[in-house]
Design a protein around this motif. Sequence first.
Motif, short mmCIF file in Angstrom:
data_model
loop_
_atom_site.label_atom_id
_atom_site.label_comp_id
_atom_site.label_asym_id
_atom_site.label_seq_id
_atom_site.Cartn_x
_atom_site.Cartn_y
_atom_site.Cartn_z
N VAL A 78 -7.80 -1.35 -11.74
CA VAL A 78 -8.88 -3.20 -11.24
C VAL A 78 -8.64 -3.27 -9.54
O VAL A 78 -7.08 -3.32 -9.67
N PRO A 79 -9.61 -3.42 -9.34
CA PRO A 79 -9.14 -3.89 -8.31
C PRO A 79 -9.20 -5.39 -7.94
O PRO A 79 -8.76 -6.46 -8.93
N ARG A 80 -8.04 -5.25 -6.51
CA ARG A 80 -7.13 -6.21 -6.25
C ARG A 80 -7.45 -6.53 -4.62
O ARG A 80 -6.90 -5.75 -4.18
N LEU A 81 -6.83 -8.11 -4.50
CA LEU A 81 -6.97 -8.26 -3.29
C LEU A 81 -5.58 -8.13 -2.91
O LEU A 81 -4.38 -8.51 -3.68
N VAL A 82 -5.45 -7.36 -1.75
CA VAL A 82 -3.28 -7.25 -0.91
C VAL A 82 -3.79 -7.20 0.46
O VAL A 82 -4.78 -7.58 1.03
N ARG A 83 -2.97 -7.40 0.62
CA ARG A 83 -2.33 -7.81 2.35
C ARG A 83 -1.05 -7.45 2.77
O ARG A 83 0.12 -7.94 2.44
N HIS A 84 -1.12 -5.86 4.03
CA HIS A 84 0.32 -5.21 3.74
C HIS A 84 0.39 -5.15 5.03
O HIS A 84 -1.47 -5.07 6.06
N LEU A 91 -9.32 -4.90 -0.19
CA LEU A 91 -9.45 -4.84 -1.74
C LEU A 91 -8.93 -3.07 -1.37
O LEU A 91 -9.38 -2.30 -0.76
N HIS A 92 -8.27 -3.44 -2.31
CA HIS A 92 -7.21 -1.49 -3.28
C HIS A 92 -8.00 -1.83 -4.71
O HIS A 92 -7.53 -2.31 -5.67
N ALA A 93 -8.62 -0.31 -4.92
CA ALA A 93 -9.34 -0.63 -5.98
C ALA A 93 -8.53 0.52 -7.07
O ALA A 93 -9.08 0.86 -7.12
N VAL A 94 -7.74 1.41 -5.75
CA VAL A 94 -6.63 2.42 -6.77
C VAL A 94 -5.08 1.64 -7.38
O VAL A 94 -4.95 0.95 -5.73
N ASP A 95 -4.81 1.50 -8.47
CA ASP A 95 -3.25 1.59 -8.08
C ASP A 95 -2.12 2.32 -6.61
O ASP A 95 -2.73 3.86 -6.55
N ASP A 96 -1.20 1.82 -6.35
CA ASP A 96 -0.50 2.74 -5.15
C ASP A 96 -0.31 3.92 -5.53
O ASP A 96 0.57 5.12 -4.74
N PHE A 97 0.75 4.14 -6.91
CA PHE A 97 0.95 5.53 -6.96
C PHE A 97 0.35 6.13 -7.83
O PHE A 97 0.57 7.47 -8.00
N ALA A 98 -1.45 6.40 -7.68
CA ALA A 98 -2.02 7.56 -7.51
C ALA A 98 -1.91 8.32 -6.67
O ALA A 98 -1.52 7.87 -5.61
#
Length: 168
Positions: A78-84, A91-98
Amino acid sequence: MRSAVELVNSAAAPDSLTSIDDLDGIFDRYGYTGRHDRSDAELHQVRAIRGELRDLLLGDPETTVALINSTLGRYSSVPRLVRHDAIDWHLHAVDDFAPLAHRMLVETAMAMIDVIRADETSRLTTCADDECDGIVLDLSRNRSRRYCSTTCGNRNAVAAYRARRAAD
Ligand SMILES: [Zn+2]
Ligand SMILES: [Zn+2]
């Protein structure tokens, strides 16, 4: 996008993505975050997706769209908006642990969505050097970039100079 171009171009001889250190370099230079195993398996996976990345970047629009959709279908969550770090909302459209290779594919597909929607696929071409099939990403206003690297640019400038001298 720049990172995808570098990854694809790293496959040109001599291959410049052969060690975990090489992969670390790309990871750091392009501000990747999330999972990074620093393992041979991960390096192998990233090396293996370079052909797919190339097709995503250089296909005609219809082909690229089909690849974007199949890549998102296979890997994205599920895409989600992130700021880092220093990067504002995106948008990050894939899990950080993939796995890193899957995130690189999805990230490139996401970047290509913008390129397709803006009808800017002509900004991605192959290097004007006859011997080189590197990818050129031309973001200049007057679209003046023809070579994938300064090495290719210089080699051709020297050749053109010699040809002019020989003609004199
Ligand atoms: Zn991010
Ligand atoms: Zn080149």
